[in-house]
Design an enzyme around this catalytic site. Sequence first.
Site, PDB file in Angstrom:
ATOM      1  CD1 TRP A  71      -6.010  -0.624  10.637  1.00 14.40           C
ATOM      2  CD2 TRP A  71      -5.367   1.267   9.639  1.00 14.40           C
ATOM      3  NE1 TRP A  71      -4.859  -0.895   9.925  1.00 14.40           N
ATOM      4  CE2 TRP A  71      -4.449   0.252   9.298  1.00 14.40           C
ATOM      5  CE3 TRP A  71      -5.172   2.541   9.122  1.00 14.40           C
ATOM      6  CZ2 TRP A  71      -3.345   0.483   8.478  1.00 14.40           C
ATOM      7  CZ3 TRP A  71      -4.075   2.761   8.295  1.00 14.40           C
ATOM      8  CH2 TRP A  71      -3.173   1.749   7.984  1.00 14.40           C
ATOM      9  NE  ARG A  85     -13.067  -0.740   7.233  1.00  9.31           N
ATOM     10  CZ  ARG A  85     -12.538  -1.899   6.822  1.00  9.31           C
ATOM     11  NH1 ARG A  85     -13.142  -3.039   7.115  1.00  9.31           N
ATOM     12  NH2 ARG A  85     -11.422  -1.922   6.123  1.00  9.31           N
ATOM     13  CD  GLN A 124      -4.773  -3.020   0.115  1.00 12.76           C
ATOM     14  OE1 GLN A 124      -4.281  -3.591  -0.852  1.00 12.76           O
ATOM     15  NE2 GLN A 124      -5.043  -3.650   1.247  1.00 12.76           N
ATOM     16  CD  GLN A 144      -9.109  -1.928  -1.014  1.00 13.49           C
ATOM     17  OE1 GLN A 144      -9.523  -2.534  -1.984  1.00 13.49           O
ATOM     18  NE2 GLN A 144      -8.630  -2.535   0.049  1.00 13.49           N
ATOM     19  CG  ASP A 145      -6.568   1.588   1.418  1.00 18.28           C
ATOM     20  OD1 ASP A 145      -7.755   1.520   1.770  1.00 18.28           O
ATOM     21  OD2 ASP A 145      -5.698   0.840   1.860  1.00 18.28           O
ATOM     22  CG  ASP A 147     -10.763   1.234   5.059  1.00 13.21           C
ATOM     23  OD1 ASP A 147     -11.850   1.449   5.621  1.00 13.21           O
ATOM     24  OD2 ASP A 147     -10.184   0.132   5.113  1.00 13.21           O
ATOM     25  CB  THR A 169      -0.937   0.002   1.227  1.00  9.41           C
ATOM     26  OG1 THR A 169      -1.751  -1.168   1.203  1.00  9.41           O
ATOM     27  CG2 THR A 169      -1.832   1.226   1.226  1.00  9.41           C
TER      28      THR A 169
END
Length: 362
Positions: free
Chosen positions: A280, A278, A178, A200-201, A222, A143
């Site tokens: 994390w 969320r 990601q 994503q991300d 996220d 990532t």
Amino acid sequence: MVPKLLLLFLLFESSVSLSHPNVSNGVVVTEKAYLNWVKQMGSFKHSLFQKAVNKFKPCLTIKVNKVSRLGYFVSVQKAIDSLPVFTHCRVVISISAGIYREKVEIPASMAYITLEGAGADNTIIEWDDTADRMGQSGRPLGTFASATFAVDALYFIAKNITFKNKAPSPPSGALGKQAVALRVSADTAAFFGCKIIGAQDTLYDHKGRHYFKDCFIEGSVDFIFGNGLSLYKDCHLHAITSSYGALTAQKRQSLLEETGFSFVNCKVTGSGALYLGRAWGTFSRVVFAYTYMDKIITPRGWYDWGDKNREMTVFYGQYKCWGAGADFGGRVSWSRELTAEEVEPFISPSFIDANEWLPNLQ
């Protein structure tokens, strides 16, 4: 109802009360106890951050243009690479309109860099790496290294630019997809009128104090994540998921960590069903204030990352939010509808010590 995340504090209060002759035995849940807890959880003395002294007067301006005869450089990275290894005054890099297909990284030694685009719809820096793509080492990038644009230098400023990761939105449950558009791993970075586009991300708000003003941030799962201490002001947050997604995944892992995300006067729109955040990190901290929330926000609002213990330690709150997705009635019991006193530390520029490094915000 007092949320579960008060339990640790109340047990501490109870142990103090039991040792004091003027206080009766037992745990008494009161609003005063909650306010004391909020004061501790929302304390922003920032003792772990260095004193910030910014520099705004430019000592050098260079240009980037897709047509070489009109500018000094044809790529953003080449312009950055032309600078001294260590920069001690502000350098402005003016980027003309165009799509710059490249990965860009500003190293830690190059402080005081400003990137100015010709408008976020006109100046676009894009790439399409994903975490599972093989790097030069023969191993997946991960990532962190998937970022199209990465900032490792202090006192960075970006204005009117789009940072984009073109990787397509992954199917639900896909692994290794990601795809970071922007990674900010340095203290004291600010973004004005920028677009940060991905799935994503999208935005890796990794670490440090950051300010986002009038920015458009798009993603699915996220799509604002990391352990930064960041203030998002007047930003548009847009979801593109067709199923469940999450706007934030804040990674505060200790009561001692001075991090968290605050969204003030923002707008949340898009598709799918979206959690506001969320957990994390075990002590994840996110606040939304004066923010419009479309109907895509799931009534529960927040997700504990599958760990019930985090419900006792996270700090999730909202204040005077509005729209179909802002109704607090269905929220999880371990989130909070804040009072004016409770929200104050989160909505002030002092949340990120802006008086030190962005004094014009005051």
